[in-house]
Write a protein that holds these residues in place. Structure first.
Motif, PDB file in Angstrom:
ATOM      1  N   LEU A 282       0.835  -1.208   0.000  1.00 43.86           N
ATOM      2  CA  LEU A 282       0.000   0.000   0.000  1.00 43.86           C
ATOM      3  C   LEU A 282       0.869   1.258   0.000  1.00 43.86           C
ATOM      4  O   LEU A 282       1.821   1.357   0.772  1.00 43.86           O
ATOM      5  CB  LEU A 282      -0.875   0.051   1.256  1.00 43.86           C
ATOM      6  N   GLU A 283       0.531   2.193  -0.867  1.00 43.84           N
ATOM      7  CA  GLU A 283       1.200   3.495  -0.831  1.00 43.84           C
ATOM      8  C   GLU A 283       0.175   4.515  -0.383  1.00 43.84           C
ATOM      9  O   GLU A 283      -0.802   4.777  -1.081  1.00 43.84           O
ATOM     10  CB  GLU A 283       1.758   3.846  -2.217  1.00 43.84           C
ATOM     11  N   LEU A 284       0.401   5.076   0.801  1.00 41.43           N
ATOM     12  CA  LEU A 284      -0.586   5.972   1.400  1.00 41.43           C
ATOM     13  C   LEU A 284      -0.007   7.351   1.672  1.00 41.43           C
ATOM     14  O   LEU A 284       1.202   7.555   1.676  1.00 41.43           O
ATOM     15  CB  LEU A 284      -1.104   5.369   2.715  1.00 41.43           C
ATOM     16  N   TYR A 285      -0.908   8.296   1.932  1.00 34.64           N
ATOM     17  CA  TYR A 285      -0.581   9.696   2.206  1.00 34.64           C
ATOM     18  C   TYR A 285       0.231   9.853   3.494  1.00 34.64           C
ATOM     19  O   TYR A 285       0.004   9.151   4.481  1.00 34.64           O
ATOM     20  CB  TYR A 285      -1.892  10.477   2.302  1.00 34.64           C
ATOM     21  N   ALA A 286       1.156  10.837   3.489  1.00 31.12           N
ATOM     22  CA  ALA A 286       1.947  11.197   4.684  1.00 31.12           C
ATOM     23  C   ALA A 286       2.501   9.955   5.384  1.00 31.12           C
ATOM     24  O   ALA A 286       3.095   9.102   4.740  1.00 31.12           O
ATOM     25  CB  ALA A 286       1.111  12.066   5.627  1.00 31.12           C
ATOM     26  N   SER A 287       2.282   9.843   6.702  1.00 30.63           N
ATOM     27  CA  SER A 287       2.817   8.699   7.461  1.00 30.63           C
ATOM     28  C   SER A 287       1.794   7.579   7.613  1.00 30.63           C
ATOM     29  O   SER A 287       1.968   6.691   8.456  1.00 30.63           O
ATOM     30  CB  SER A 287       3.239   9.159   8.869  1.00 30.63           C
ATOM     31  N   HIS A 288       0.739   7.580   6.803  1.00 24.36           N
ATOM     32  CA  HIS A 288      -0.367   6.659   7.031  1.00 24.36           C
ATOM     33  C   HIS A 288       0.010   5.182   6.867  1.00 24.36           C
ATOM     34  O   HIS A 288      -0.548   4.322   7.549  1.00 24.36           O
ATOM     35  CB  HIS A 288      -1.548   7.020   6.127  1.00 24.36           C
TER      36      HIS A 288
END
Length: 313
Positions: A282-288
């Motif tokens: 998974l590539e998620l926003y900020a540090s998510h």
């Protein structure tokens, strides 16, 4: 303190959770252009991020977005404005200016980002000088097959966890449906409100529909929950004088009965909302991604196909 940015995102939670002595490295907080603008940050070499490293020639760009300078209800005045004397490192009226990571330095009337230089001063898109407090509800359930049995990953053998993810309108990245804590608002109220607005489109619902959603959600949000992280967030909106901190809370629907009956519908800042299978891909926003990894560790769920993918100091 010499961990690379990629390794930082995989740090074990004992090193992060309420650890005031751990040094993080910026990654997303150094990216250019600054979100929603053409502003380029001054470049900050990795060895010059920390404030303790002397750098006489440091000349960051000053930027605060017009939307913030217009003084909406969620934004502070400029530091130089007459009559504005914020009480940093304490609760300032209804505004919480204490950091989850302990005391931060205030220099020339401006708070200093506890992780170090970002190449940009001012507030960017953030309303508050100093910490801007957010809340991120991670709502999870087990992935199940047609007969209702939990689905295990073929390589790791661990059960696959799913979470409610939104696709952000501003940048198109997938994220946890969280948001900012309103002045005087309890964190538990923020978590529930943000989930309703972002993932269930409650702002567009009739009073009757909203009441029905409230009743269904009450069961999930009043059960025992897991605080997986409290502290600084490596966010592209951070500056030298304003940064985001969050409390990440996992609400797990063990049987799936509560969430199966809730109609997911994107609202507010979300473009799309759906259940997403969790894995390290998974590539998620900020540090998510880091926050989601902590949830899988707490729940004993699948994360990686490589048993040796853990990052060690």
């Amino acid at each position: 303190s010499n961990l690379s940015a990629s390794c930082w995102s995989r740090l074990h939670p004992v090193n992060m959770f309420n650890s005031y002595n751990v040094k993080f490295h910026h990654s997303k907080a150094l990216t250019s252009p600054y979100p929603g603008s053409h502003i380029e940050r001054s470049q900050v070499p990795e060895d010059k991020v920390g404030w303790l490293t002397e750098w006489k020639d440091y000349s960051p760009v000053e930027y605060t977005a017009k939307s913030v300078l217009a003084r909406p209800s969620w934004a502070d005045p400029q530091i130089s404005d007459e009559g504005f004397s914020p009480k940093f490192n304490e609760r300032d009226g209804e505004v919480e200016r204490k950091s989850l990571n302990g005391l931060y330095v205030v220099k020339n009337g401006r708070p200093c980002n506890p992780v170090g230089r970002t190449g940009l001063t001012g507030r960017g898109l953030l309303g508050r000088w100093g910490p801007n407090h957010a809340a991120d509800p991670v709502v999870t359930r087990w992935k199940r097959d047609g007969s209702g049995s939990k689905v295990a990953h073929p390589v790791s053998g661990k059960n696959i966890l799913q979470f409610v993810a939104i696709k952000r309108r501003d940048c198109g990245e997938w994220a946890i449906p969280g948001g900012m804590v309103d002045p005087g608002e309890k964190i538990t109220a923020t978590l529930k409100r943000e989930f309703e607005e972002e993932a269930l489109n409650s702002l567009q619902k009739s009073p009757e529909e909203k009441a029905k959603l409230e009743k269904q959600l009450q069961k999930l949000f009043s059960q025992e929950h897991l605080v997986v992280y409290r502290g600084y967030v490596d966010d592209p909106r951070n500056t030298d004088n304003a940064w985001i901190e969050t409390e990440v809370v996992n609400y797990h629907d063990e049987t799936g009965e509560t969430m199966d009956n809730l109609p997911l519908e994107a609202g507010d800042d979300a473009g799309v909302v759906k259940w997403v299978d969790i894995s390290e891909k998974l590539e998620l926003y900020a540090s998510h991604s880091y926050f989601i990894k902590l949830v899988t560790e707490k729940q004993g769920a699948h994360w990686s196909e490589d048993p040796d993918s853990e990052c060690h100091e």
